[in-house]
Design a protein around this motif. Structure first.
Motif, short mmCIF file in Angstrom:
data_model
loop_
_atom_site.label_atom_id
_atom_site.label_comp_id
_atom_site.label_asym_id
_atom_site.label_seq_id
_atom_site.Cartn_x
_atom_site.Cartn_y
_atom_site.Cartn_z
N ARG A 186 -17.73 2.34 9.34
CA ARG A 186 -16.40 2.02 8.85
C ARG A 186 -16.44 0.79 7.92
NH1 ARG A 186 -10.91 2.97 11.19
NH2 ARG A 186 -11.70 4.04 13.00
N THR A 221 -18.26 1.52 4.59
CA THR A 221 -17.40 2.25 3.66
C THR A 221 -16.38 1.30 3.04
OG1 THR A 221 -17.64 4.11 5.18
CG2 THR A 221 -16.03 4.37 3.43
N SER A 272 -7.17 -3.88 -0.40
CA SER A 272 -6.26 -4.71 0.39
C SER A 272 -5.08 -3.89 0.89
CB SER A 272 -5.77 -5.90 -0.44
OG SER A 272 -4.90 -5.48 -1.45
N LEU A 273 -4.76 -2.79 0.19
CA LEU A 273 -3.65 -1.93 0.61
C LEU A 273 -4.02 -1.01 1.77
CD1 LEU A 273 -2.03 -0.94 -2.82
CD2 LEU A 273 -1.14 -2.52 -1.10
N VAL A 274 -5.30 -0.95 2.14
CA VAL A 274 -5.67 -0.20 3.34
C VAL A 274 -6.14 -1.17 4.43
CG1 VAL A 274 -6.17 1.97 2.17
CG2 VAL A 274 -8.01 0.33 2.50
N ALA A 275 -5.60 -2.38 4.39
CA ALA A 275 -5.81 -3.37 5.46
C ALA A 275 -7.22 -3.96 5.47
CB ALA A 275 -5.46 -2.79 6.83
N ILE A 276 -7.96 -3.82 4.38
CA ILE A 276 -9.26 -4.49 4.31
C ILE A 276 -9.02 -5.94 3.88
CG2 ILE A 276 -11.48 -4.59 3.11
CD1 ILE A 276 -11.21 -1.50 2.75
N HIS A 280 -3.38 -7.27 3.29
CA HIS A 280 -4.00 -6.49 4.38
C HIS A 280 -3.27 -6.68 5.71
CE1 HIS A 280 -6.26 -10.35 4.66
NE2 HIS A 280 -6.23 -10.10 5.94
N VAL A 308 -0.09 -4.31 5.71
CA VAL A 308 -0.42 -2.93 6.09
C VAL A 308 -0.45 -2.83 7.61
CG1 VAL A 308 -2.06 -1.05 5.86
CG2 VAL A 308 -1.82 -2.71 4.02
N GLU A 309 -1.06 -3.85 8.23
CA GLU A 309 -1.16 -3.83 9.70
C GLU A 309 0.21 -3.93 10.36
OE1 GLU A 309 -4.00 -6.83 10.84
OE2 GLU A 309 -5.71 -5.61 10.19
N GLU A 329 -13.67 10.04 2.97
CA GLU A 329 -13.83 8.58 3.06
C GLU A 329 -12.55 7.86 2.69
OE1 GLU A 329 -18.62 7.91 2.27
OE2 GLU A 329 -17.30 8.17 0.55
N GLU A 338 -10.36 8.17 5.68
CA GLU A 338 -10.88 7.34 6.77
C GLU A 338 -10.53 5.86 6.52
OE1 GLU A 338 -15.18 7.66 7.23
OE2 GLU A 338 -15.14 5.62 8.04
N LEU A 339 -10.64 5.43 5.26
CA LEU A 339 -10.34 4.04 4.94
C LEU A 339 -8.86 3.74 5.13
CD1 LEU A 339 -12.61 3.48 1.86
CD2 LEU A 339 -12.63 2.14 3.96
N GLY A 340 -8.02 4.76 4.96
CA GLY A 340 -6.61 4.55 5.23
C GLY A 340 -6.39 4.03 6.64
N ALA A 341 -7.23 4.48 7.55
CA ALA A 341 -7.10 4.07 8.96
C ALA A 341 -8.00 2.88 9.28
CB ALA A 341 -7.45 5.25 9.86
N PHE A 342 -8.33 2.08 8.26
CA PHE A 342 -9.25 0.96 8.50
C PHE A 342 -8.65 -0.11 9.39
CE2 PHE A 342 -11.07 -3.18 7.43
CZ PHE A 342 -12.42 -2.92 7.61
N GLY A 343 -7.38 -0.41 9.21
CA GLY A 343 -6.73 -1.49 9.97
C GLY A 343 -6.63 -1.14 11.45
N GLN A 395 -4.24 -1.36 13.43
CA GLN A 395 -3.00 -0.69 13.83
C GLN A 395 -3.16 0.83 13.77
OE1 GLN A 395 -3.64 -1.56 10.81
NE2 GLN A 395 -2.82 0.05 9.49
N HIS A 429 -6.20 2.61 14.36
CA HIS A 429 -7.36 3.20 15.05
C HIS A 429 -6.93 4.24 16.08
CE1 HIS A 429 -10.19 -0.39 13.99
NE2 HIS A 429 -9.66 0.19 12.94
N GLN A 443 -6.06 8.21 15.31
CA GLN A 443 -6.55 8.50 13.97
C GLN A 443 -6.79 10.00 13.76
OE1 GLN A 443 -9.94 6.12 12.77
NE2 GLN A 443 -10.40 7.43 11.03
N ARG A 489 -3.93 8.96 2.31
CA ARG A 489 -4.57 7.71 2.70
C ARG A 489 -3.54 6.73 3.26
NH1 ARG A 489 -7.13 4.17 -1.94
NH2 ARG A 489 -4.96 3.51 -2.10
#
Lengths: 288, 239
Positions: free
Chosen positions: A163, A166, A179-183, B72, B75-76, B96, B99-104, B106, B108, B111, B148
């Motif tokens: 994760r 990626t 940053s818009l996907v909470a990274i 970031h 988003v959370e 991918e 999957e990155l959409g669910a990175f935060g 909040q 997990h 998913q 996403r």
């Protein structure tokens, strides 16, 4: 035939420093001209660990790479982040980071010269021959190549199948969207910068086992890494490995069949050709 | 509820937004209509944390103050933005991107179910899972972008001109999928130039002009308002 294997062995060590630079440039957006100093620092550390504590350079990576990671994290946090925050455009950051890391290069080089002197260093680790397809090669070179391949492979798996890996690639593609996907982009950038430094240090530790090193050589390796990164396309890890092997082969071929004095000329000749005809890199997509 | 109070944004000497106040309930669609340069994109970017508002603004989600938080964190807190131009990760695969959409953190939990939901709304994304996003058509890339955003488990979804560059047929599909998303309980804040189609699916609308909200009301009422028709619906009376 033997030049091919020699070329690949050389390219394997280039690959790690190039991958290190491509992470720093592609993800953290810092064109780090002082990256070669990581490699030189690691050479001296590996030398010291081996001669003073009989810790071999492969094992030494376990100590050296984390040290480089921490040092590079601090460099990013305190010397680079203010530039990142201040720069309004990526072009501005590029210019600022090139100037800042150019200065950093001389500070680090000066520190190493002060600590270790300007002499040439070498030590004997696995300095024996091993026969591959009827030709003899230095065992230390072969071991260094295998270690580099394992490290590069591990990095590849991390970047493509975890994760966070990626997420690192996502920051390279588009920091705003990341940053818009909470990274947490500032943290991911610091991480990539530190990881790049650690990989470069790992390549230094491996290189020192078969290469005579000195405090002044960092820039040579930074330039080689830069050539490889531009050839591969910025941020492309797999491309950087392939381009590094190509550069190793080219250098060895020129040294074997033409003249060892012309290897640098060959390297930069290749560089200029790529810049002229494939500015996005051999493996890079145009305008991605 | 997503609530914005007294939001002003200044770019240098240029005042992009002036004392904007608006709200969005869960499970409703609100559309923001306005010409180019009215400040629609700035408004969404500011709510997302990409642009910082002037002091005095307050943005909150379910009474949690999120003003000034980095993007970031917002988003959370449950707000997702599908930015103008989609902003997908072109070099990465569809899977991918999702999957990155669910990175935060909040996002997990649950998913897998959300991925299933996204695949139900956009079946094409399931078929094209391993395709590199950059090589898809504009409409498919828009699906990736919305999918996403949904993967981040948002309570409120904001979209910046999602129909831009899509054929009439594809934008009709797009608006249909937005109503499907509303049914899942997500509140949708939609910025659109396509006033007719967006008013048709929206519950409420805001009219934005040179940084000010100059009108608001039920979408159905605004669609029948002659002044609105003149300004946003090309003058054709939609009886």
């Amino acid at each position: 035939m033997s030049f091919i294997i020699n070329g690949l062995l050389l390219g394997g060590t280039y690959a790690l420093i190039a991958v290190g630079l491509t992470l720093q440039y592609g993800v953290a957006r810092i064109m780090n001209l002082a990256n070669g100093e990581n490699l030189v620092f690691a050479c001296f550390m590996a030398f010291w660990l081996y001669t003073a504590f009989a810790i071999n350079p492969i094992l030494g990576i376990v100590i050296i790479a984390p040290m480089a990671f921490v040092i590079n994290w601090l460099i990013y946090s305190y010397a680079m982040r203010p530039l990142v925050n201040r720069s309004k455009t990526s072009g501005q950051l590029e210019v600022n980071s090139i100037l800042a890391t150019f200065g950093l290069l001389f500070i680090l080089k000066g520190l190493m010269k002060f600590s270790f002197g300007g002499g040439y260093f070498t030590y004997n680790y696995l300095a024996e021959g091993i026969s591959i397809f009827g030709h003899n090669y230095g065992l230390n070179r072969v071991v260094a190549f295998i270690a580099a391949a394992v490290i590069a492979g591990t990095l590849y798996l991390f970047l493509n199948y975890t994760r966070y890996g990626t997420a690192i690639r996502a920051v390279a593609v588009n920091p705003t969207s990341a940053s818009l996907v909470a990274i947490n982009v500032p943290r991911a950038s610091a991480f990539a910068f530190a990881l790049g430094g650690a990989l470069t240090a790992a390549s230094g530790a491996l290189l020192s086992s078969f290469y005579t090193f000195h405090a002044d050589m960092g820039m040579d390796f930074t330039m080689k890494a830069l050539v490889i990164v531009i050839m591969a396309g910025v941020g492309d890890v797999r491309g950087a490995v392939l381009a590094a092997l190509m550069l190793g082969l080219t250098e060895t071929a020129i040294a074997t069949f033409v003249d060892p004095g012309l290897t640098a000329a060959g390297t930069y000749g290749l560089f200029i050709l790529v810049l002229l005809f494939r500015p996005q890199g051999i493996f890079g997509r145009s305008n991605s | 509820m997503l609530k914005v109070d007294n939001l002003s944004v200044v770019y240098g000497a240029h005042r992009a937004l002036q004392d904007i106040s608006l709200y969005l309930e869960k499970g409703e669609i609100a559309v923001i209509l306005g010409a180019n340069g009215a400040g629609k994109t700035t408004l969404l970017k500011t709510i997302s944390g990409l642009v910082q508002p002037q002091a005095g603004a307050r943005i909150s989600v379910n009474d949690q103050d999120i003003t000034g938080m980095p993007a970031h964190k917002i988003v959370e807190a449950g707000i997702a933005l599908v930015p103008e131009g989609r902003g997908i990760f072109g070099a990465l695969s569809v899977a991918e991107n999702l999957e990155l959409g669910a990175f935060g953190k909040q996002a997990h939990k649950g998913q897998k179910q959300r991925l299933k939901l996204v695949h139900e709304i956009f079946p094409k994304l399931a078929e094209r899972s391993s395709q590199i996003a950059l090589t898809m058509s504009g409409g498919e890339q828009q699906m990736v972008a919305i999918g996403r955003a949904l993967m981040s488990n948002p309570q409120f979804l904001m979209l910046d001109e999602p129909s831009l560059g899509l054929s009439p047929l594809l934008s009709a599909d797009l608006f249909k999928s937005l109503t499907a998303i509303r049914k899942t309980g997500v509140g949708i804040l939609l910025v659109e130039q396509n006033a007719k189609q967006s008013l048709a699916i929206a519950d409420r609308a805001y009219l934005l002009e040179t940084g000010n909200i100059i009108g608001q009301g039920k979408a159905a009422d605004l669609a029948n308002d002659p002044a609105v028709q003149k300004a946003y619906l090309g003058g054709a009376s939609a009886k």
